[in-house]
Design an enzyme around this catalytic site. Sequence first.
Site, mmCIF file in Angstrom:
data_model
loop_
_atom_site.group_PDB
_atom_site.id
_atom_site.type_symbol
_atom_site.label_atom_id
_atom_site.label_comp_id
_atom_site.label_asym_id
_atom_site.label_seq_id
_atom_site.Cartn_x
_atom_site.Cartn_y
_atom_site.Cartn_z
ATOM 1 N N GLU A 827 2.404 -4.904 -2.682
ATOM 2 C CA GLU A 827 1.265 -4.087 -3.095
ATOM 3 C C GLU A 827 1.663 -2.934 -4.014
ATOM 4 O OE1 GLU A 827 -1.308 -3.053 0.118
ATOM 5 O OE2 GLU A 827 -1.460 -5.107 0.832
ATOM 6 N N GLU A 928 -1.203 -12.009 3.879
ATOM 7 C CA GLU A 928 -1.703 -11.120 4.939
ATOM 8 C C GLU A 928 -3.189 -11.329 5.123
ATOM 9 O OE1 GLU A 928 -0.858 -6.957 4.683
ATOM 10 O OE2 GLU A 928 1.247 -7.261 4.133
#
Length: 953
Positions: A827, A928
């Site tokens: 991220e 995720e």
Amino acid sequence: MPWSGLVEEDVSNHCRSVAIDLITMYSLLYTAVIATCYLILTLAQSTIEPLIGPSAYTVSAGFPTSAFSSYYIPPTATEEPQPALHDPVLDITYPLNLTNPDTIPETDDDPIFYPQAAVNVSNATAASIVQAAIANITAIIQNPASSNCTKCQDALSVAKTVAQTTPSSVPDMLVTLCEKFKFKSNSSCVENYAATNYGAIWTQVLAFGTVEGLDGRYICNQLSSNFCSRPRTTPLNTAGLFPKPKPENTAAPKPSGKRVKVLHLSDFHLDPRYAVASEANCSSGLCCRTNAHANGATSPQVELPAPLYGAYRCDTPYHLGLAALQSIGPLTNTSVDDPLAWAIYTGDLVSHDPQNQLSRAYVEYAEYSIYDMFKSYIGSPVFAVLGNHDSNPEAIDAPHSEPDGLGQQFSWNYDHVAGLWQQNGWINSTGADEARLHYGAYSVKNQYGLRIITLNTDFWYKNNYLNYYDMTNPDVSGMQAFLIQELQAAEDAGERVWILGHVLTGWDGTNPLPNPTDLFYQIVDRYSPHVIANIFFGHTHEDQFMIYYANNGTDMSSATALTTGWMGPSVTPLTNLNSGFRVYEVDTTSFDVYDAYTWYANVNKFQTLDPTATGPTYRFEYSTRETYNIDWPANAPLNATYWHSVTEAMETDIQLVSTFNTLQGSTKSLQTFFYPSNYSCHYAKKIDQPSTQLLTPRSSASIMRCSFDLPLFLILSSFNPATAYWKGFNLGANLPSGACKTQSDWAKDFSILQSLPGYFSSARLYASSDCNTLAEAIPAAVASGTTLLVGVWTEDGAHFEAEKQALAKAVQQHGTEWMIAVSVGSEDLYRGDTDAATLAHRIGDVRSLLCGLGACDIQVGHVDTWTAWVDPKNEDAIRACDFVGHDGYPYFEGSSIEQGYNVYHQALTKTRDVVNRVKPGTWVWVTESGWPVSGEKFDLAIPSIPNAEAYWK
């Protein structure tokens, strides 16, 4: 015959695998530019009565001993039988040691075929040539100035010289190079490149291929996508391809109104070496074998005993295969005396053994045994094709055009199956002669007037290495020229055609080679919809369909939808599926499908089934027409136009897709997910984001996140856990106290994961050096059979260097068998910690590091949110990735649990669309996802255990 509906337990535990691949609904992968486009969707469950039999059939206890005339080892409630099979085509009786689970062969004594040497050299000269080649290739690989693709092709050129001068030396040289550069583990190097495995095949490829050109780029990409990118489809010149132009205003013929039932079986994968009470949950390879153990152990201790009728990580034992065949008649209201109209079998007879345990005799054994059972229990003609497992070496078939007389090296197989099919009365002598000539393929007209054309699809399968020479010719085998010839004759005669194959065109874009499948698309376009009525495949083991569109899919509409491809469910439960089969309701003039019915056996129940009291139960799962209820006329077929209408309904009603995915099953006991008690939310500050913005965990603590210590990750073939290649949890390196985890802490984590329902055997790590993550985690992972998706942090230069050093040390000490892939950063783009160009450079840096350690086959990518992936300024990062990791949490978009599924899939679809546009063919991995069980409400998103359970269901 009337029957009662399904009970609640059956609904919750039902299911064939029904993996909806909406990826292809919105993006057509790399072949879409010049190939007729396809669409794969799955078939789901319905509670509508099929009106063709009872809702369920329970097989009687005991083994039907009359299935075989004699036995080496008779069947019992605790042991699989070993029938003594006499093959009338070969006039041999197969020996017991071929299939005895206690005497599985470790070597293959079949003939080895090499290309002719250009010159005769002495043994000493051959050894010198090999040593010089190894030194030359070593220098090429270690040259930092060359790209990986250049290195690979240059190395192939050196190897080509060896293959042409001393071909028998090539396999040992390949094994040596593989081990030296740690391309694979030592055992895998032998399995892939030893002469008795694939070494002699690779020698032929090197000798005949243009390794410095297109052939070489394909070979290098096949060896590793990190070597050369996959070449794009070569433009196809269709001038003169077809004997006649396509007639104007073509259309399918009108139906007669008379319908018959046609059986579709696929992927039987008989395992005569199945061992009852052996390990059914082994850490690698084919389970339910005496040589398979849990978590890599070698002791005889068994964690999950293999039941008599099969298990999810195992191929089909005799008990299960015969139970399926016994169930077909009662469930379809047919019998040997009143049979189905005909049956199709779309390939794969042989079990998933490693190559060193396979042989010609083992393949021939499976062919005779299964076809003999079909003859006894089905009663109608069976039109069969060869699958990629139905050869030896596995997936290898040689084109007749191969030089040095090697085009006939697999004629033993075509001769055998042709003889069996003819002896069983399924094809006549003319069809058998065609099968011998055309690699097991033939064209016959059945008793209803339907022409059935079968294909050997190994000639477009990526793992048939003999496809990798003369890649500029999309039909080097002549298989598709045969198809064109037969289709033209059918058009001239006004016949309708079914095409049968095994490996489907399309699917995830990685199985078929682009050029041959592009040619097939053009053939389908030319002869549809008036000649080709339907196309049938197997291979995926799942209930699926696909649509072939006209004009290379440039306009996907109901008007351009030409033909449907049907993929049949597998008999084998391997790859976490329930055993199943399908029956089509077919018109006897148009030969269109008017409905398709599927049955399944819940393999999860086999573990507790008492085989002395009862056999397994096969149950009705769904009627296709009723499940996909789109207000389609009752007298209209389930043709390509129908399926296109289904996809249109899905595009406007995501809940319809949700229904299919909810019913996606065949996943052992993967109905419920469990989460740790500290799976909760906390907020550091409020973030004002639109509802379409996807926010995900695992970023800096100053941003609002749920502190999911174990968010689930799924590396998928579609959008659902049922077809995950790896399933696991994301694990941090710290204990709740903040202390770093030790090796024993990691061992406890991995043990807990593997004890959860669903057989989680993988984990994703976020760092390599922090808390000595890899040094502490890898020994525990190796000991437990856990595979790891490794993380490398990129925040600053010093930290990044420390991470790389830790990764390098881990590879040097432990190899790469434990490693799934490497994610460079997590991220970073979403947080704005770096830009795409810098991240791309660091991805390349890690890839070069791994290649320098002989681990070029390890994929390197990045994990981020969908908002980062769809941002145009981040496209350089996508281009640098071997895989794209997608983090998705509808909770952080403020979604209600009722809309959570829609929000999740909308985000995932957007990621896939961008990735397929920027770097076609690149996989998107779900890295995720989850829903919190406690914490604060976020807009419409409420954390709770019921909501978490609903999210995963």
